[in-house]
Structure formats: structure tokens, C-alpha cells
Motif scaffolding. Sequence first.
Motif, PDB file in Angstrom:
ATOM      1  N   SER A 174      -3.880   6.339  -3.707  1.00  0.00           N
ATOM      2  CA  SER A 174      -4.132   5.032  -4.298  1.00  0.00           C
ATOM      3  C   SER A 174      -2.958   4.091  -4.018  1.00  0.00           C
ATOM      4  CB  SER A 174      -4.343   5.169  -5.796  1.00  0.00           C
ATOM      5  OG  SER A 174      -3.129   5.548  -6.402  1.00  0.00           O
TER       6      SER A 174
ATOM      7  N   GLU B  58      -9.943   6.175  -2.981  1.00  0.00           N
ATOM      8  CA  GLU B  58      -8.623   5.560  -3.035  1.00  0.00           C
ATOM      9  C   GLU B  58      -8.653   4.069  -2.707  1.00  0.00           C
ATOM     10  OE1 GLU B  58      -6.842   7.123  -4.653  1.00  0.00           O
ATOM     11  OE2 GLU B  58      -6.929   9.263  -4.215  1.00  0.00           O
TER      12      GLU B  58
ATOM     13  N   SER C 203      -8.545   1.012  -5.572  1.00  0.00           N
ATOM     14  CA  SER C 203      -7.351   0.412  -6.187  1.00  0.00           C
ATOM     15  C   SER C 203      -6.881  -0.819  -5.405  1.00  0.00           C
ATOM     16  CB  SER C 203      -6.219   1.442  -6.278  1.00  0.00           C
ATOM     17  OG  SER C 203      -5.830   1.860  -4.992  1.00  0.00           O
TER      18      SER C 203
ATOM     19  N   TYR D 174      -6.822  -4.474  -6.683  1.00  0.00           N
ATOM     20  CA  TYR D 174      -5.843  -4.752  -7.741  1.00  0.00           C
ATOM     21  C   TYR D 174      -4.445  -4.972  -7.159  1.00  0.00           C
ATOM     22  CZ  TYR D 174      -9.661  -2.930 -10.541  1.00  0.00           C
ATOM     23  OH  TYR D 174     -10.898  -2.740 -11.113  1.00  0.00           O
TER      24      TYR D 174
END
Lengths: 510, 206
Positions: A23, A371, A374, A377
Motif C-alpha cells: 500500500s 494495494e 490506497s 488517498y
Amino acid sequence: MSTFLGMPSLPVFGSGNLHAAESFPKAAHRELGNAQLRANLGHATHTIRDKRLQVVSELPDWEQLRDAGSAIKESVMARLPELLEQFEQNFTARGGVIHWARDASEANEIVAGLIRDTGETEVVKVKSMATQEIGLNEYLEEQGIAAFETDLAELIVQLDHDKPSHILVPAIHKNRTEIRDIFLREMPGADPELTDNPAVLAMAARAHLRRKFLTAKVAVSGANFALADSGTLAVVESEGNGRMCLTLPETLITVMGVEKLLPSWQDLEVFMQLLPRSSTGERMNPYTSLWTGVTEGDGPQNVHLVLLDNGRSAALADEMGRSALHCIRCSACMNVCPVYERTGGHAYGSTYPGPIGAILSPLLTGIESEENSSLPYASSLCGACYDACPVKINIPDILVHLRSVDVDSQRGKKKLPSQMDVGMSAASWALSSGKRLGLLERGLPLGRLAAGRDKKIKKLPGIAAGWTQSRDIPAPPAQSFRNWWAKERQGAEQHGGKTQDTTQNEETGA
Amino acid sequence: MSAREDILGRIRSALRDAPVAPEIPREYRATSELDQDALVHLLSDRLVDYKARVSVVAAADVPARIAELLADVGSYVAPEGLDAAWVTESDARRRVDSAAAPLSVAELDGIGAVVTGSAAAVAETGTIILDGSPNQGRRAISLVPDHHICVVNAADIAGILPESLRRIDGTRPLTLISGPSATSDIELERVEGVHGPRILDVIIGR
């Protein structure tokens, strides 16, 4: 133009080097520990950013060019099937051969097959994001075919068995001394007295690759643009390695995403102004090559193009996200991104780093690709990328959209409500009533106790721990604003000031 | 189903909301107002900025300038259709290249310089366009020798890119050249001359 009569199918996502291995927060945390990387990146991104601003400000019609570029790309997406068929017809009529690849492995197999047909076991390569995306070099190596990267930065990355960290300058994370050490260690016949002067290092690369260029029978490239109305392909570059690969070999194999089309020759005048200024901050890149199929007696006589889907149709199916496919890979967004500047490109995992990667990678692989969820963000939503984008991709809006797609896809997966769900419900209960909030605010002094003498909260429990992992929270004030206001107003009234009574209105919003 | 049908089907399916292609706003500049003096000046300035070497001479003096630049070069290559007045007929160092009788890559590698004409130029961006016409020849000849001497007719200089591209046939094998080969891959420090010709001499004849 044929009509599609089949049932609408589910989107088919892309494969290859689009998936992060871990991530973003985890990878970023590790990369942030590398001070050398941050220093190299900070210098590089600020240098290109300043150059870009300077050459962009020279053009009185920059915004008009952006408007045209954005509309042309929107038009391409709306007309993609028709334009692809038109391009295919024109490219084929001029002696080129088109191959279609659904995903990374199909594209790799096609390219390897074409190389095997020539009987060669070595190819020279022009830097290309598409071949990086499908992991072509690694695949060819397994097949016993050696692929030599010829762009200086790609060569550095390849010699170091590293991965590119930037779209335009893949070795941006390395400084001259690191590069000299790589050459001394990995380049056969490198002069042991090699200095770390960039000019000396560039000449070492020239000497290293010259023989390869002059003897290569097969080259592999990407393409920056493809013109539907003529079947023309374009490669934009600086070093001349592109011209070497596109001109001297007998066979040329180009791999290109289906979204790179432009409707007509006239559209090139827009993009050839937008791209160089946005990417390297130059008025024009040193070399651009254009070829339309085969030209007898000049250049490769076997010309192939592999048209790649690999998740592009899936990205196109996202009405809000589809404009991510407008990207011309200039990298302006990463040079202005405060997150990219600190974490570098490797933290993003995918071939496409930075703000555009944070939306493009999950669109190509699907946000449910573990993964990559993320990545949306990995942004402060400051909007600098949108301002810098020459084709006006609204990256912040798409980031927010993908965050909501991610939250929706998580919902229903878990049996118990998460801490975030509980926290949000509690916040919604408290914030929906002024009275409730007022009551809760009386607890603020407790926070001051938790903060201790240095007035900083260093560690929060539960889900909030993520926030305090890399920052402190200042201690809350001794009293709430509400409390302070009430006292101030009392004072004002005592001094005869006239204020509106708000106590009764406080609940009306509830 | 073939990959082609499959991909086109997926794309059509992705577009089931039937987006409408917008009108393209083309309010950007299509022409420039500069006169020939200003164009020559701007092109020179931009080329010098890229570390190309520029000489502006009267059209009649182009051959003399070429001869000066070739003075300390061993052999050089010229495309078959190069203006015969530009290079002296008796020059034993000259190798002539054409699509019908091309020099090999190894032969080109042993040649010091190349002399070509050009199809168009863009002053604002310092760009010269080669389109493979007989006075410019095959792409390989302006690539492999280390020194490119390129003649630009002042009348072929346009102010901005759209003006030049509108004069060009896009289906020809095209090379747009803006200064000599360069890289900025090491700490973004610009280094001229990597794989293409390390020296670009532009002679603007007017």
C-alpha cells in the motif's frame, strides 16, 4: 463504421506493472526515510517546475491551447472506436501491420513473436511507458531476448536493476555520484577514471550504445501520438536515441495504448506546443520523429504497431474517471505535487507515479485491486496538479470520486462496523446539534491534560493513531469558541452593545 | 472472438452513455505577424539558446559558408538532390546518398559531416523540419554523422508552429530538429550531444 449489438460487458481490468506490491502509506513511510532521495527529488522537481513556468508564460495563448487540447482529447474518447478503425485503415494502407492486445501478457507475446520471426535475439528500445507498463523487458529476457534501453535515464535504471521513478526522467531519484558508481559497476568497459561530471557520463553512455545502434536489426518503441486521418505515428525525444531506433533497424515494433490517438494532423499543432513546455520546460524538444507506415528506401521496412487495451476500456467505462485517459505523459503534475516530491515515484508501486498515477493506476486495474485502493488517498487535494495539467485533467475531483468508489466497495465486505464507521456515526450525532456539541466541548480541557506539559498530543488511540504516527496534534484550547463567544457577548451586553440573541436559534439547524 | 473485436466491443460498451464529441475551440494563435528580419532574428536566437551554431548569410554566400564549415572535416555526405551550387562539383571528399543507392550505416559512421537543406522552420521554438525531400535525403544521413550542416531558406521560416505544420505533408518521413541532441537526465543538467549529431550548424540564407 460497424454497430455494436452485443450486451454491455463488465469492464476488463489491466495487468502487468500497474499493481502496487504494497500500500502507498507503507511504501511512502519507507521512502521518506531516504534523505538522499528527498534531496535529489526536491532539486529536480523545483528545477523543472521553474523552467516550465517560464516557457509557459512566454505563450500568450497557453490557456487557449489547453482548452483545445482538453476538447480534442474529450472528442477522441467519445469517438474512439471510429478513430481506431480509421487509423488502422490508414496505417495498414501505408504498409504497416496492426496487432491488437487485450492485456499485458497478450502484448508481450505478440512482441516476442514478432522479434522471433526476425531471427534476432537482441533489440534496442526507445523509452516507452507502455512497454514499462506491460513489463516487456522482463518477459523478453525470459524468452531469451535481450532488450537494451537506450534513453540515458532508462539505461541508468536498467543497469542498476532498479525501477523508474518518474515518467519523464526515470532516474530522477539518483544523483551524479550514484550514477557514476552504477556505470563503473555495471557498464562493460567503462573507464575506471570516470568522473561524475554529467557530460562525461553522457559520453560514456554514447560510447556504450553506439555499436548497438549501428548494428541493431530490431527496435521497440512507444508512441506519443497517432493521427487517425493519416495513420501517422510520432515519437518525441531529446537524445537522438529515438531517431537511431526508429530509423536504422530493419524492423520497428511500436506498442501504444489505444487512447493515444488524435483525430487529425491539425491536432498535432496543439499537442506539440503543450507537451514539450509541460514536460521538460523547453520550447521544443530536440527531436521529434513522425512516420506513416513504411517509406520505401528510408527507415524500417517492417513496421508493426501493437494497440494495447490493458484496462483502458475499463477506465473509459468510468464516466467521471475517463478523462484520466487524456494524459499525454508530460509529468507536469508530479513536478508540482507536494506528496510526490517527498515520497518519490517508487512509493506509488505502479508504472504511473504521482497525481496522474494515483488516479490512472486504480482506474486501469480497478480500485478493488488490493494495494491500488490506497492510491487515491496519496494526495493533499491541493489542486496544483490540475493547474499544471496541459490537458486540464481534473485530478483532484477524480481522486475524490475514486475515494468514494473505494469506500463503497469496502462497505458490505466487513461484518462489523469499522472504527471509522463508528467514529463517523458519533460525529454525525454530535455535529447535528449545537447543544450536543456544546456539551462535548466541555471535555476539551481533558485533552489538555492528555497533551502534557509540552502542549502536544503525540499518540492517539485506535484508528486516529494513523494521524499521529507522523505528526503531533496541538493541545486543545482551554475553552471552546462557543464558550468564549458566550462570555464575550455577556461583556458586550454589559457595555450596552446590541447583539442578536442566538441561544434560541441554536437548535433550529438540528 | 479476435482481440480486435473484443477490444472494440469493450470500448463501445464503455461508451454506452453515448458521450458527445465537443466542438474544438481553436482560439489559439494560427499565424504570427513578424516580418522576415524578425523571423530570422528570432530563429537564430532560439537556436543559439539550444547551443546550435547559426550563421545568417546572403543566399549567394551559402556555398562559401558551407565550404568554410567543411574546411576541417574529412569526408562528408550530401543527399542526391542537394542544390548543386551549394557544394563544389570537384569535391573528392563528398559522398552522395540516395534511396536508390544508399550508403550503409557503417559507411555513414565513418563520415564526419552531412549537408542538407530543410523543408520549413519555426522561429518561436527554434525548430527545423526535414521531410525527406531530395535536398534532405534519407533520415539516416542527418543522424549518424557527428556534424550536421543544415541550410534554411529565410522564406521557409514561419513564426509559430501551426503555420509551419500547415505547410507540411504529414505522411512524409518527418524529423523535427530543435538544436543538437541533448539530455538532462543527470540532475537535470543539460548536456549537448548524446546519440545524434553533437554539432548542429544552421546556415540561414536570405
